[in-house]
Design a protein around this motif. Structure first.
Motif, PDB file in Angstrom:
ATOM      1  N   VAL A 168       0.845  -1.186   0.000  1.00 31.33           N
ATOM      2  CA  VAL A 168       0.000   0.000   0.000  1.00 31.33           C
ATOM      3  C   VAL A 168       0.879   1.235   0.000  1.00 31.33           C
ATOM      4  N   SER A 169       0.561   2.174  -0.857  1.00 33.47           N
ATOM      5  CA  SER A 169       1.208   3.486  -0.875  1.00 33.47           C
ATOM      6  C   SER A 169       0.173   4.508  -0.464  1.00 33.47           C
ATOM      7  N   GLU A 224     -13.019  -5.294   1.245  1.00 35.21           N
ATOM      8  CA  GLU A 224     -12.932  -3.848   1.398  1.00 35.21           C
ATOM      9  C   GLU A 224     -14.272  -3.338   1.916  1.00 35.21           C
ATOM     10  N   HIS A 263      -4.474   6.706  -1.956  1.00 32.92           N
ATOM     11  CA  HIS A 263      -3.796   5.423  -1.755  1.00 32.92           C
ATOM     12  C   HIS A 263      -3.768   4.633  -3.058  1.00 32.92           C
ATOM     13  N   SER A 264      -2.815   3.723  -3.116  1.00 33.32           N
ATOM     14  CA  SER A 264      -2.767   2.748  -4.205  1.00 33.32           C
ATOM     15  C   SER A 264      -2.425   1.403  -3.597  1.00 33.32           C
ATOM     16  N   VAL A 265      -2.787   0.336  -4.316  1.00 32.71           N
ATOM     17  CA  VAL A 265      -2.559  -1.023  -3.838  1.00 32.71           C
ATOM     18  C   VAL A 265      -1.897  -1.825  -4.940  1.00 32.71           C
TER      19      VAL A 265
END
Length: 127
Positions: free
Chosen positions: A74-75, A114, A102-104
């Motif tokens: 995760v970012s 989720e 966020h990105s995954v």
């Protein structure tokens, strides 16, 4: 064990790595999405109950990712297009995202759930 992730003095996310016995709130009662860890022994019970319908309004979108199998990277982003932190979440862990971008990335074949407050709207904005 929970790790609070803060960016510019703002709580952005909470990473849940392990649970302790009992029911423990992860989020404050004022959050748009209520998250709680629950670890109980066989035979323990929750008394029968209902939740009284009430109108709830919020302009905050929160998400909770529960990784059941696999591993993700995760970012997390502020307003900038560059992440301020990057970390992994593995099976048995969960991430509560309170705000920001966020990105995954899926590092292994992954199964996760989720949760986010609704109703759903297609409101994504690319960074």
């Amino acid at each position: 064990m929970m790790e609070e992730i803060v960016h510019k003095n703002i709580l952005v996310a909470i990473l849940i790595r392990s649970y302790t016995h009992g029911s423990h709130p992860v989020t404050s009662p004022k959050e748009a999405l209520q998250v709680m860890t629950i670890k109980r022994e066989a035979g323990e019970k929750v008394a029968p109950h209902i939740h009284i319908p009430r109108k709830r309004a919020t302009d905050q979108l929160s998400e909770c990712l529960v990784v059941q199998k696999g591993k993700i990277k995760v970012s997390l982003y502020g307003e900038e297009a560059k992440p301020f932190t990057v970390f992994e979440v593995k099976a048995g862990e969960a991430l509560f995202i309170r705000g920001g971008g966020h990105s995954v990335e899926y590092l292994e074949p992954t199964e996760m759930i989720e949760f986010k407050n609704g109703p759903y709207e297609d409101d994504k904005k690319a960074l």
